[in-house]
Each structure stands twice: as structure tokens, then as C-alpha cells.
Enzyme design. Structure first.
Site, PDB file in Angstrom:
ATOM      1  N   HIS A  28      43.094  43.741  47.437  1.00 33.92           N
ATOM      2  CA  HIS A  28      44.338  44.078  46.725  1.00 33.92           C
ATOM      3  C   HIS A  28      44.970  45.331  47.334  1.00 33.92           C
ATOM      4  O   HIS A  28      46.184  45.404  47.520  1.00 33.92           O
ATOM      5  CB  HIS A  28      44.046  44.392  45.253  1.00 33.92           C
ATOM      6  CG  HIS A  28      43.487  43.250  44.462  1.00 33.92           C
ATOM      7  ND1 HIS A  28      42.198  43.237  43.981  1.00 33.92           N
ATOM      8  CD2 HIS A  28      44.059  42.100  44.034  1.00 33.92           C
ATOM      9  CE1 HIS A  28      41.983  42.126  43.291  1.00 33.92           C
ATOM     10  NE2 HIS A  28      43.094  41.407  43.313  1.00 33.92           N
ATOM     11  N   LYS A 140      43.444  34.859  51.425  1.00 35.19           N
ATOM     12  CA  LYS A 140      42.196  34.233  50.956  1.00 35.19           C
ATOM     13  C   LYS A 140      42.558  33.051  50.052  1.00 35.19           C
ATOM     14  O   LYS A 140      41.942  31.994  50.125  1.00 35.19           O
ATOM     15  CB  LYS A 140      41.310  35.217  50.200  1.00 35.19           C
ATOM     16  CG  LYS A 140      39.996  34.557  49.757  1.00 35.19           C
ATOM     17  CD  LYS A 140      39.077  35.511  49.077  1.00 35.19           C
ATOM     18  CE  LYS A 140      39.542  35.862  47.700  1.00 35.19           C
ATOM     19  NZ  LYS A 140      39.465  34.702  46.755  1.00 35.19           N
TER      20      LYS A 140
END
Ligand code: PAF
Length: 274
Positions: A28, A140
Site C-alpha cells: 500500500h 497483485k
């Protein structure tokens, strides 16, 4: 949040947005650092969205640590943290949903029916509230990235969608909030995911062009480990996510695996053109 975003627009500020479900990790933070660089203002949302979880999934168990998240956000230079409650986001049963059929019928869409409708609907709501110029997503979740990019194009949304590479632990495991569910032994077995992607990449480098040969080698490697069960291992067209007969164009090798109570995904783009 809505009026704050409008004020930022009036001032001519460019807004970079990173939507998250919290329990932040380096994956993140890499999105946020890029967003911080590219824009005047960095807005991050932390919202565990119930509508993207199936009835037997981990909504109630999803890890949360807003205090730790907040201090990470301070360090990364986040300007605005948006943490709505479920009641604020869904004060009434939402009748309108946004769907991207086709792209969402494959890969994770098969074992998680309704998941992507939940994602596209909440991301739309978050976009409408935060009014970003650019939004950042991790590769991802490659299918999610493709689906959102497609939605933004189809609905003429004036938002640039930026996908950034998967961030990995030093031993190769793709960073994910769900790694918190893994026991030490399951985690050890889960290393076979990234290892098998490397093997696939080596197979392609040595001339393998048959998607089925790659899928079966990857499955074999993963199934040789204890605690893992394969949901899918698929080589598909990197843009449309449709099956391909030969690796004659950019292709995505995507996999989803159950490891104990965790469902993990990972992927690699094979035969990149750039
Ligand atoms: O990738 C996620 O964390 C979620 O799917 C998202 C994009 C924040 C929507 O809830």
C-alpha cells in the site's frame, strides 16, 4: 469528504487517491509514495467493504489496526484519511450496482461470484466522494486493476488509473493483509507461489510457448507443498483475461491458492512487449 474534495478542485489541486481496506503494508505504501509524488494532495480511504465478500468469506475476520495504519499514513505524507462507517457508505440497501461482465467472469470471478460487482460499485462510490484525478492500484490484484481500468474507460470517468508492481517480502511472498492469517508452516509452503512464477518465467525464457505446459508445471510445484490447495492456475491474455492457445503475446499467469484459512493470489506477466 465530498465538500473537501470539491474545495480541492476549486483550488486547482490535483488529487491522488489510494483506496484500501486497511491493515496497511509496504505494498500500500508504495502506491501512496507514488501518489504523493504525482499529485498535490494524497487521499487514502480505509474501508472494509462488506459487499465484496461472499457469505463464507473472511469479512468478519478481516484484520484491522487503524491506529497503526494512521501512523504509517502520517509517515508517508497522507493529507486526507477517509474512513467511513458501513452505515455511511450504505445507509440504505444499494439498488444500483456497477458490473463489468466478461472480464469479471473469469479467474477470481468464478470462485468469488459477486466479488467484482462489490469492488466496482464501492470504487465508484469512493471515486464520486473523493473526486481523484489519479487512482492507484496494486498489480497483485491484477484482475481488479484490469476491471477498474475497463470501468473507467467504459463510463468515461476522467480518472487516470495507475497500476504498480507487487511488493514482495525478501523471501518472495507477495505482500498482502491476508498473510496475517498464515501459520509459520503455511507461510513456508506459500513461498511456492512466487517460486513457481519464477519457474514459469524461466520456462518461457527457454522457449516454452504452450500455456498448458506452464499451468501444469506450476500446479505440480504448488501441489507438492503441504497445506495448499489450488483454486486456479491460469495463463490468459494479459488484457482481456481470456484463455490463449500459445504464448505469442503478453500473457498473464495468475494463480489463487488456499493456504489454511487464507486465500492468496499472485501473478506474473509473461512475454511482455515493453
Ligand atoms: O484492493 C482492495 O483493497 C479493495 O478491493 C478496494 C479497491 C479498496 C475496494 O474495496
Amino acid at each position: 469528504m465530498h465538500s473537501h474534495s470539491s474545495r480541492l478542485h476549486d483550488q486547482g489541486d490535483r488529487i491522488g487517491f489510494v483506496p484500501t481496506m486497511g491493515y496497511l503494508h509496504e505494498g500500500h505504501l508504495s502506491l501512496m509514495r507514488q501518489a504523493r509524488k504525482d499529485n498535490h494532495v494524497l487521499v487514502v480511504s480505509v474501508f472494509v467493504n462488506p459487499t465484496q465478500f461472499g457469505p463464507n468469506e473472511d469479512y468478519d475476520a478481516y484484520p484491522m489496526d487503524l491506529e497503526k495504519d494512521t501512523s504509517m499514513l502520517r509517515e508517508v505524507g497522507c493529507d486526507v484519511l477517509f474512513t467511513p462507517s458501513t452505515e455511511e457508505m450504505y445507509p440504505v440497501r444499494v439498488a444500483t450496482t456497477v458490473s463489468v461482465p466478461g472480464l469479471t467472469d473469469r479467474l477470481c470471478g468464478v470462485s468469488r461470484p459477486g466479488h467484482f460487482d462489490g469492488v466496482t460499485t464501492v470504487v465508484n462510490k469512493l471515486f464520486n466522494i473523493t473526486r481523484p484525478h489519479r487512482a492507484y492500484f496494486g498489480l497483485k490484484d491484477y484482475q481488479q486493476y484490469r476491471v477498474i481500468k475497463r470501468m473507467v474507460t467504459d463510463l468515461d470517468m476522467d480518472i487516470e488509473i495507475i497500476g504498480l508492481p507487487t511488493v514482495r517480502e525478501p523471501d518472495g511472498l507477495a505482500m498482502s493483509s491476508r498473510n496475517a492469517y498464515l501459520s509459520a508452516k503455511e507461510r513456508e509452503s506459500a513461498l511456492s507461489l512466487s517460486r513457481s512464477l519464477e519457474v514459469a518465467s524461466e520456462m518461457v525464457a527457454s522457449g516454452e510457448r504452450n500455456p498448458a505446459a506452464i499451468e501444469s508445471r506450476v500446479k505440480e510445484l504448488i501441489e507438492s507443498q503441504p497445506f495448499l490447495s489450488v483454486d486456479y492456475v491460469s495463463v490468459v491474455d494479459a488484457e482481456e483475461l481470456t484463455p490463449i492457445r500459445s504464448l505469442d503475446r503478453p500473457a498473464l499467469l495468475a494463480l489463487a491458492i488456499h493456504a489454511g484459512g487464507a486465500r492468496l493470489v499472485d501473478n506474473i506477466v509473461l512475454c511482455k512487449t515493453d
